[in-house]
Scaffold this motif. Structure first.
Motif, PDB file in Angstrom:
ATOM      1  N   THR A  10       0.839  -1.195   0.000  1.00 12.09           N
ATOM      2  CA  THR A  10       0.000   0.000   0.000  1.00 12.09           C
ATOM      3  C   THR A  10       0.878   1.252   0.000  1.00 12.09           C
ATOM      4  O   THR A  10       2.080   1.200   0.270  1.00 12.09           O
ATOM      5  CB  THR A  10      -0.909   0.039   1.240  1.00 12.09           C
ATOM      6  OG1 THR A  10      -0.077   0.045   2.411  1.00 12.09           O
ATOM      7  CG2 THR A  10      -1.846  -1.159   1.280  1.00 12.09           C
ATOM      8  N   GLU A  14       0.682   3.549   2.217  1.00  9.06           N
ATOM      9  CA  GLU A  14       1.110   3.742   3.599  1.00  9.06           C
ATOM     10  C   GLU A  14       2.344   2.902   3.914  1.00  9.06           C
ATOM     11  O   GLU A  14       3.233   3.341   4.648  1.00  9.06           O
ATOM     12  CB  GLU A  14      -0.027   3.387   4.558  1.00  9.06           C
ATOM     13  CG  GLU A  14      -1.197   4.345   4.537  1.00  9.06           C
ATOM     14  CD  GLU A  14      -2.149   4.096   3.374  1.00  9.06           C
ATOM     15  OE1 GLU A  14      -3.025   4.941   3.147  1.00  9.06           O
ATOM     16  OE2 GLU A  14      -2.013   3.058   2.687  1.00  9.06           O
ATOM     17  N   ARG A  44      -3.872   0.794   9.282  1.00 13.96           N
ATOM     18  CA  ARG A  44      -5.083   0.720   8.475  1.00 13.96           C
ATOM     19  C   ARG A  44      -5.669   2.112   8.302  1.00 13.96           C
ATOM     20  O   ARG A  44      -6.119   2.722   9.263  1.00 13.96           O
ATOM     21  CB  ARG A  44      -6.082  -0.218   9.172  1.00 13.96           C
ATOM     22  CG  ARG A  44      -7.310  -0.621   8.384  1.00 13.96           C
ATOM     23  CD  ARG A  44      -7.038  -1.310   7.081  1.00 13.96           C
ATOM     24  NE  ARG A  44      -5.950  -2.263   7.072  1.00 13.96           N
ATOM     25  CZ  ARG A  44      -6.079  -3.565   7.343  1.00 13.96           C
ATOM     26  NH1 ARG A  44      -7.232  -4.067   7.676  1.00 13.96           N
ATOM     27  NH2 ARG A  44      -5.027  -4.368   7.256  1.00 13.96           N
ATOM     28  N   ARG A  45      -5.620   2.608   7.075  1.00 14.62           N
ATOM     29  CA  ARG A  45      -6.174   3.939   6.798  1.00 14.62           C
ATOM     30  C   ARG A  45      -7.673   3.960   7.101  1.00 14.62           C
ATOM     31  O   ARG A  45      -8.364   2.950   6.941  1.00 14.62           O
ATOM     32  CB  ARG A  45      -5.947   4.294   5.336  1.00 14.62           C
ATOM     33  CG  ARG A  45      -6.702   3.405   4.373  1.00 14.62           C
ATOM     34  CD  ARG A  45      -6.488   3.794   2.930  1.00 14.62           C
ATOM     35  NE  ARG A  45      -5.273   3.285   2.353  1.00 14.62           N
ATOM     36  CZ  ARG A  45      -5.226   2.332   1.420  1.00 14.62           C
ATOM     37  NH1 ARG A  45      -6.333   1.759   0.995  1.00 14.62           N
ATOM     38  NH2 ARG A  45      -4.071   1.937   0.914  1.00 14.62           N
ATOM     39  N   GLY A  91     -10.645   3.217   1.247  1.00 19.16           N
ATOM     40  CA  GLY A  91     -10.277   4.398   2.017  1.00 19.16           C
ATOM     41  C   GLY A  91      -9.128   5.197   1.451  1.00 19.16           C
ATOM     42  O   GLY A  91      -8.700   6.161   2.063  1.00 19.16           O
ATOM     43  N   ALA A  92      -8.624   4.822   0.301  1.00 17.49           N
ATOM     44  CA  ALA A  92      -7.435   5.486  -0.244  1.00 17.49           C
ATOM     45  C   ALA A  92      -7.793   6.830  -0.864  1.00 17.49           C
ATOM     46  O   ALA A  92      -8.752   6.942  -1.623  1.00 17.49           O
ATOM     47  CB  ALA A  92      -6.772   4.594  -1.291  1.00 17.49           C
ATOM     48  N   ASP A  93      -6.988   7.854  -0.569  1.00 18.08           N
ATOM     49  CA  ASP A  93      -7.179   9.157  -1.192  1.00 18.08           C
ATOM     50  C   ASP A  93      -6.966   9.085  -2.700  1.00 18.08           C
ATOM     51  O   ASP A  93      -7.617   9.803  -3.469  1.00 18.08           O
ATOM     52  CB  ASP A  93      -6.211  10.182  -0.596  1.00 18.08           C
ATOM     53  CG  ASP A  93      -6.559  10.535   0.844  1.00 18.08           C
ATOM     54  OD1 ASP A  93      -7.716  10.315   1.244  1.00 18.08           O
ATOM     55  OD2 ASP A  93      -5.663  11.032   1.564  1.00 18.08           O
ATOM     56  N   PRO A 100      -3.943   4.513  12.517  1.00 20.09           N
ATOM     57  CA  PRO A 100      -4.495   4.998  11.248  1.00 20.09           C
ATOM     58  C   PRO A 100      -3.479   5.516  10.253  1.00 20.09           C
ATOM     59  O   PRO A 100      -3.816   5.764   9.097  1.00 20.09           O
ATOM     60  CB  PRO A 100      -5.419   6.139  11.692  1.00 20.09           C
ATOM     61  CG  PRO A 100      -4.736   6.689  12.905  1.00 20.09           C
ATOM     62  CD  PRO A 100      -4.111   5.506  13.595  1.00 20.09           C
ATOM     63  N   ASP A 101      -2.224   5.709  10.692  1.00 22.05           N
ATOM     64  CA  ASP A 101      -1.260   6.360   9.803  1.00 22.05           C
ATOM     65  C   ASP A 101       0.165   6.020  10.212  1.00 22.05           C
ATOM     66  O   ASP A 101       0.402   5.341  11.230  1.00 22.05           O
ATOM     67  CB  ASP A 101      -1.473   7.874   9.789  1.00 22.05           C
ATOM     68  CG  ASP A 101      -1.524   8.480  11.192  1.00 22.05           C
ATOM     69  OD1 ASP A 101      -0.893   7.921  12.109  1.00 22.05           O
ATOM     70  OD2 ASP A 101      -2.193   9.512  11.370  1.00 22.05           O
TER      71      ASP A 101
END
Length: 253
Positions: A17, A19, A106-107, A206-208, A240-241
């Protein structure tokens, strides 16, 4: 339980991912850390990753536990896709078996806003069941796997977008669009108009980089079938990040 190494810490990232790549870059800035990112090998052209990289599976939770001990890993980060359910379960089991601290990066998921016409479902099969009556031309952005859930919908026409060619079986009337994000709202709006799309189907990644399609669907008043994420294993530590992982490691972001 496996013995703790005496040398500088070894971090294993289960990646794939955005992230995960960002975390690898942040960790490799600390010269006292050894950073390894493991990729499943399902994408033919993965993005560049800093630090050590390994490709392929471990052989389930037991194989992962063996690798963690053999490579003297101090900290395990599951930064896989939110729908990589089996990998997340194996990571949690391996962490418990070895006593190695484990976190899930996990975003946050997407949330509907004013003007959205979302139909939230729990699986690809439920998404397929929701489609009749919503539209005739379907923009399917759930990835290249799992298209068999829609194969019986012979009255509908699908456009499937994925990074790599999808695997059969798939619906009889399917056009394939190979593309990699990030995408823009204007680009997605134009695409939905050009393809004459009636309904969008997506997973809650959830990906931007891929959220522009949701804004485009809202602009065009299109219904969106959203497949919810699988539940996380009980008791896992979720952040989350990247900053959350660095905090767990006692590192400044």
């Amino acid at each position: 339980m496996c013995p703790r190494p005496m040398w500088s810490r070894h971090i294993l990232i289960l990646g794939g991912t955005t992230e995960a790549r960002g975390l690898a870059a942040a960790l490799t800035a600390h010269p006292d850390l050894r950073v390894t990112t493991s990729l499943a090998g399902r994408v033919s052209r993965p993005g560049a990753v800093e630090g050590d990289v390994r490709i392929g599976g471990f052989g389930g939770a037991d194989g992962l536990a063996d690798w963690l001990c053999a490579e003297q890993v101090d900290f395990l980060v599951d930064a896989t896709h939110p729908f990589a359910e089996s990998i997340t379960e194996n990571a949690a089991r391996a962490g418990r078996a070895t006593g190695i601290p484990t976190v899930v990066l996990r975003r946050p998921g997407w949330r509907p806003g004013p003007g959205d016409r979302w139909y939230e479902v729990g699986s690809l099969d439920e998404a397929a069941a929701a489609l009749p009556g919503l539209g005739h031309r379907v923009f399917l952005t759930t990835g290249r796997l799992g298209l068999a859930a829609f194969a019986h919908l012979s009255d509908l026409r699908f456009v499937v977008r994925s990074v790599d060619p999808p695997e059969p079986p798939m619906p009889a009337h399917t056009d394939v669009l190979l593309a990699r994000g990030p995408f823009t709202v204007e680009g997605e709006s134009s695409l939905l108009r050009e393809l004459d799309i009636d309904v969008l189907v997506t997973k809650d990644s959830g990906a931007d980089a891929t959220s522009a399609k949701l804004t485009a669907a809202r602009r065009l008043a299109l219904p969106v079938v959203v497949v919810g994420r699988p539940p996380l294993p009980e008791g896992v530590d979720v952040v989350p990040d990247v900053a959350g992982v660095l905090e767990r490691l006692g590192l400044a972001p």
